[in-house]
Design a protein around this motif. Structure first.
Motif, PDB file in Angstrom:
ATOM      1  N   MET A  92      54.114  42.536  43.176  1.00  0.00           N
ATOM      2  CA  MET A  92      54.040  41.331  42.352  1.00  0.00           C
ATOM      3  C   MET A  92      55.402  40.940  41.797  1.00  0.00           C
ATOM      4  O   MET A  92      55.757  39.757  41.748  1.00  0.00           O
ATOM      5  CB  MET A  92      53.049  41.538  41.200  1.00  0.00           C
ATOM      6  CG  MET A  92      51.602  41.502  41.612  1.00  0.00           C
ATOM      7  SD  MET A  92      50.487  41.607  40.198  1.00  0.00           S
ATOM      8  CE  MET A  92      48.892  41.512  41.027  1.00  0.00           C
ATOM      9  N   VAL A 108      45.754  39.326  35.997  1.00  0.00           N
ATOM     10  CA  VAL A 108      44.950  39.664  37.172  1.00  0.00           C
ATOM     11  C   VAL A 108      43.896  40.710  36.819  1.00  0.00           C
ATOM     12  O   VAL A 108      42.738  40.619  37.260  1.00  0.00           O
ATOM     13  CB  VAL A 108      45.856  40.146  38.318  1.00  0.00           C
ATOM     14  CG1 VAL A 108      45.028  40.529  39.537  1.00  0.00           C
ATOM     15  CG2 VAL A 108      46.869  39.066  38.689  1.00  0.00           C
ATOM     16  N   ALA A 143      44.932  35.327  40.169  1.00  0.00           N
ATOM     17  CA  ALA A 143      46.310  35.307  40.663  1.00  0.00           C
ATOM     18  C   ALA A 143      46.700  33.925  41.160  1.00  0.00           C
ATOM     19  O   ALA A 143      47.799  33.426  40.869  1.00  0.00           O
ATOM     20  CB  ALA A 143      46.478  36.343  41.774  1.00  0.00           C
ATOM     21  N   ALA A 253      51.108  39.056  48.385  1.00  0.00           N
ATOM     22  CA  ALA A 253      50.216  38.932  47.232  1.00  0.00           C
ATOM     23  C   ALA A 253      48.812  39.421  47.564  1.00  0.00           C
ATOM     24  O   ALA A 253      48.134  40.014  46.710  1.00  0.00           O
ATOM     25  CB  ALA A 253      50.180  37.478  46.755  1.00  0.00           C
ATOM     26  N   VAL A 257      46.874  42.116  45.297  1.00  0.00           N
ATOM     27  CA  VAL A 257      45.597  41.786  44.650  1.00  0.00           C
ATOM     28  C   VAL A 257      44.492  42.719  45.125  1.00  0.00           C
ATOM     29  O   VAL A 257      43.625  43.138  44.341  1.00  0.00           O
ATOM     30  CB  VAL A 257      45.245  40.307  44.923  1.00  0.00           C
ATOM     31  CG1 VAL A 257      43.813  40.010  44.490  1.00  0.00           C
ATOM     32  CG2 VAL A 257      46.206  39.386  44.178  1.00  0.00           C
TER      33      VAL A 257
END
Length: 346
Positions: A92, A108, A143, A253, A257
């Motif tokens: 991130m 998140v 996100a 990402a 996530v």
């Protein structure tokens, strides 16, 4: 000239002795091994090393060995969760070029928490295998929302705007969590215990649940490492080097996530690991994500395991949940980062 000097400066930071990095990696792995042994030895009842080794060998003949056998899945889970959060934070920060990026600070974790609480309240979820998909969907939507809000305006997604968007989103989602839980006395205890963030009472099922997500997220993150190195030069230079900036960000990402959502599902919203670990790793091995990502996994596992052990020692014969310990460790570190003058980009 400025762009050329930026490239040369970043390239110099990427060049660091492989022997130094390998030495730090081996040292970190040794620390994790020692902490895993201590984690199975220390609890409301301490046991000896002989019983630990016997239990790892499959024996549960005596009371002490049975106690160790109960602690083994907890130890394995805390290692997996710590590794997942460490990788997620490193990725991130690389994707956003934001030194304040972290699954907790960007909201998140809170998005994953809201999704799980909704699942508990309205869909009857009560186990980690039910939580995990809700958590991943909640983390993904949050996100995307935070990055979209932080990208508004002339300068795009600056570190400050992303941090503010994440903090505001986390506060709003926390209010929604309270709104869902408070009228439901039947789920209040379950939701509260899960939201604190802990790894007590787990079984091997929790470990086998998170392991595939950890492996896939790690593979995605490692695959994205060269692209993250290019993004560190800036979007224009990365594009000039042949990187598809948007694709690199989306793929990276997605891995972060996935890791964050899976870790939150099985252990609750544990904060600050993803913030502290990448910064500490950069000091030791540099900013090359090809090394930073696996090193963040190992050191994240070490930090969370050490925090879990400390929680058992401090409140013996009870214990402090690991989420409380990581907050106590991470909050001063966060303040120190914010006070630095060069906080606008990595």
């Amino acid at each position: 000239m400025t762009s050329q000097s930026t490239v040369e400066s970043t390239a110099a930071k990427l060049r660091r002795s492989t022997h130094v990095r390998l030495a730090w990696m081996l040292a970190a792995l040794a620390v994790v091994a020692v902490l895993m042994i201590l984690s199975t030895m220390i609890g409301s009842r301490n046991v000896g090393l002989d019983d630990v080794l016997a239990a790892y060998g499959g024996s549960a003949a005596g009371f002490d060995q049975a106690a160790v056998a109960k602690r083994i899945p907890r130890t394995l889970l805390v290692v997996c969760v710590g590794a997942a959060l460490g990788i997620s934070g490193a990725v991130m920060q690389g994707v956003t070029r934001n030194p304040l990026a972290d699954p907790g600070i960007l909201g998140v974790n809170t998005g994953a928490s809201l999704a799980v609480v909704i699942g508990i309240a309205f869909f009857g979820l009560s186990t980690a295998d039910g939580y995990i998909w809700f958590a991943i969907v909640g983390a993904t939507l949050t996100a995307v929302f935070v990055y979209a809000v932080g990208s508004l305006g002339r300068q795009g997604a600056t570190p400050l705007k992303l941090a503010l968007a994440g903090a505001a989103t986390a506060a709003a989602l926390s209010s929604f969590i309270s709104a869902v839980v408070l009228p439901r006395g039947d789920i209040a205890d379950l939701a509260r215990d899960w939201q604190i963030g802990g790894v007590g009472g787990v079984t091997f099922d929790s470990v086998t649940l998170i392991l595939p997500f950890l492996i896939v997220g790690l593979l995605i993150s490692v695959y994205s490492a060269p692209g993250l190195n290019a993004l560190a030069l800036g979007d224009e230079l990365a594009a000039g080097l042949g990187q598809h900036v948007g694709t690199t960000r989306m793929v990276s990402a997605a891995g972060a996530v996935l890791l964050c959502g899976a870790a939150t599902a099985v252990a609750g919203p544990i904060g600050f690991v993803g913030l502290v670990i990448p910064h500490a790793c950069r000091l030791l091995i540099g900013i090359d994500h090809r090394w930073l990502i696996p090193f963040s996994a190992v050191t994240g596992a070490a930090l969370l395991t050490a925090s879990d052990i400390l929680g058992r020692i401090i409140a013996r014969p009870a214990e402090l949940d690991v989420g409380i310990l990581t907050a106590l460790i991470g909050a001063p570190f966060f303040i120190a980062i914010v006070r630095r003058q060069k906080v606008r980009s990595l």
